[in-house]
Design an enzyme around this catalytic site. Structure first.
Site, mmCIF file in Angstrom:
data_model
loop_
_atom_site.group_PDB
_atom_site.id
_atom_site.type_symbol
_atom_site.label_atom_id
_atom_site.label_comp_id
_atom_site.label_asym_id
_atom_site.label_seq_id
_atom_site.Cartn_x
_atom_site.Cartn_y
_atom_site.Cartn_z
ATOM 1 N N ARG A 4 0.872 -1.177 0.000
ATOM 2 C CA ARG A 4 0.000 0.000 0.000
ATOM 3 C C ARG A 4 0.907 1.224 0.000
ATOM 4 N NH1 ARG A 4 -5.310 1.643 1.688
ATOM 5 N NH2 ARG A 4 -5.324 3.733 2.584
ATOM 6 N N HIS A 10 -7.062 0.860 -6.988
ATOM 7 C CA HIS A 10 -7.428 0.302 -5.668
ATOM 8 C C HIS A 10 -8.247 -0.980 -5.878
ATOM 9 C CE1 HIS A 10 -7.888 0.060 -1.504
ATOM 10 N NE2 HIS A 10 -8.512 1.188 -1.225
ATOM 11 N N GLN A 29 -10.418 -2.827 -3.068
ATOM 12 C CA GLN A 29 -11.630 -2.074 -2.739
ATOM 13 C C GLN A 29 -12.728 -2.376 -3.745
ATOM 14 O OE1 GLN A 29 -12.073 0.346 -0.033
ATOM 15 N NE2 GLN A 29 -14.178 -0.086 -0.645
ATOM 16 N N ASP A 36 -15.948 9.874 -2.534
ATOM 17 C CA ASP A 36 -14.681 9.664 -1.825
ATOM 18 C C ASP A 36 -14.239 11.028 -1.297
ATOM 19 O OD1 ASP A 36 -12.379 8.496 -0.841
ATOM 20 O OD2 ASP A 36 -11.369 8.378 -2.773
ATOM 21 N N CYS A 59 -15.705 4.619 0.335
ATOM 22 C CA CYS A 59 -14.635 3.687 0.710
ATOM 23 C C CYS A 59 -14.035 3.995 2.078
ATOM 24 C CB CYS A 59 -13.549 3.677 -0.363
ATOM 25 S SG CYS A 59 -12.829 5.302 -0.690
ATOM 26 N N ARG A 83 -14.190 -5.594 2.793
ATOM 27 C CA ARG A 83 -12.771 -5.558 2.440
ATOM 28 C C ARG A 83 -12.086 -6.834 2.930
ATOM 29 N NH1 ARG A 83 -9.917 -1.051 1.846
ATOM 30 N NH2 ARG A 83 -8.339 -2.467 1.018
#
Length: 333
Positions: A105, A132, A135, A227, A268, A313
């Site tokens: 990440r 991502h 996600q 987001d 998210c 997730r």
């Protein structure tokens, strides 16, 4: 077909393969809820390499590894020489010799690509500035749980349209046959190369793509998604983004425009919907604002599924890890 592969971006897998991983995640969630052991990675060691801070990604990969019988090792910015005294390539070779899989990440997509190319083990992208993918599996898993299917649904993403979430939602929707609308100011819309990838995938799947600055395009949405307006590393741009994106806030008026009583809200996370964070308190002291990309009313509404999405997730990440490292029997998809 999955064994030994990395997940670096959504287009690494076909429509059928992504659909399989989503269904596998739903299956693994059921196993966990029924307390049925599924330790497909017993004895494996997993490196969790983090340049960026995280709540859901770190927690999900750690619990997923433990549930699968593996041993996770967290390597944060202060725990490894990655990017400081050691190159990405050298780090990849060292970690690949010691670990069975690597999660990364961080910032640069090239770093996760080099880790995959040089380590010799599966590498999973927990987030970069460009993509991502884990996600996405959680998001479309959530949509399928709620609507029984995602094909043909109308997903509207509104806000900053040139970040990793907009990129991933645009391309993944196009792959899976989901109709995707990106609503963002003209200068914050997805890059042309990302749009081109999505357009080519939409031809194959039948997905309809709309990219516009007009909030009226929210009409008919089944899912409204947003987001944060400022991504990690862009904290000096809050004033500019707030001024530009306040007309794109997800609020009750936008849901009226959606004109769909079954429309759900997704995010998210983290979300700036109240004053319970130091970041939002600082913004409030300067601007008087109490909410940014989504109002507290919408965030806490019955049709907000953000915490179901957050839990997923774990199950989506577990599906990826098990499929690529667990020597499972998976029929050809």
């Amino acid at each position: 077909m999955f064994q030994g592969r990395s997940l670096l971006k959504e287009i690494d897998f076909t429509q059928a393969e992504l659909a399989y991983l989503i269904d596998f995640a739903i299956h693994l969630k059921a196993l966990k809820n029924q307390h049925i052991p599924h330790q497909y990675l017993s004895g494996k060691n997993i490196a969790l390499l983090f340049e960026k801070t995280s709540t859901r990604t770190r927690a999900a990969f750690t619990v997923a590894a433990n549930d699968l019988g593996a041993h996770p090792e967290f390597l944060g910015p202060k725990d490894a020489q990655f990017g400081k005294k050691e190159s990405t390539s050298d780090t990849a070779k060292v970690l690949g010799a010691m670990f069975d899989g690597i999660q990364f990440r961080g910032f640069k997509q090239t770093d996760v690509e080099i880790l995959a190319a040089e380590s010799g083990v599966p590498v999973w992208n927990g987030l970069t500035d460009t993509w991502h993918p884990t996600q996405m599996l959680a998001d479309f898993m959530t949509i399928k749980e709620i609507f029984s299917d995602y094909t043909g649904k109308n997903l509207v993403y509104i806000g900053d349209g040139r970040n990793n979430m907009a990129n991933s939602l645009l391309v993944t929707s196009a792959i899976l046959g989901v109709n995707i609308t990106i609503i963002a100011p003209d200068d914050l819309q997805p890059a042309t190369d990302i749009q081109a990838i999505a357009a080519s995938k939409a031809v194959e799947s039948g997905s309809h793509i709309t990219i516009t600055a007009d909030t009226a395009a929210a009409n008919g949405a089944d899912i409204i998604y947003t987001d944060v307006w400022v991504s990690m590393g862009e904290e000096d741009q809050y004033d500019e983004r707030i001024e530009k994106l306040m007309p794109y806030q997800v609020n009750a008026a936008l849901f009226v425009q959606a004109n769909n009583p079954n429309c759900i809200f997704m995010h998210c996370l983290p979300a700036f919907h109240d004053l319970e964070t130091t970041t939002m308190q600082a913004i409030h002291a300067k601007s008087g604002l109490t909410e940014l990309e989504v109002t507290d009313e919408i965030f806490k509404a019955p049709y907000s599924v953000v915490f179901q999405e957050a839990e997923n997730r774990l199950h989506a990440i577990k599906a990826v890890m098990a499929a690529t490292l667990g020597h499972l029997f998976i029929p050809k998809v």
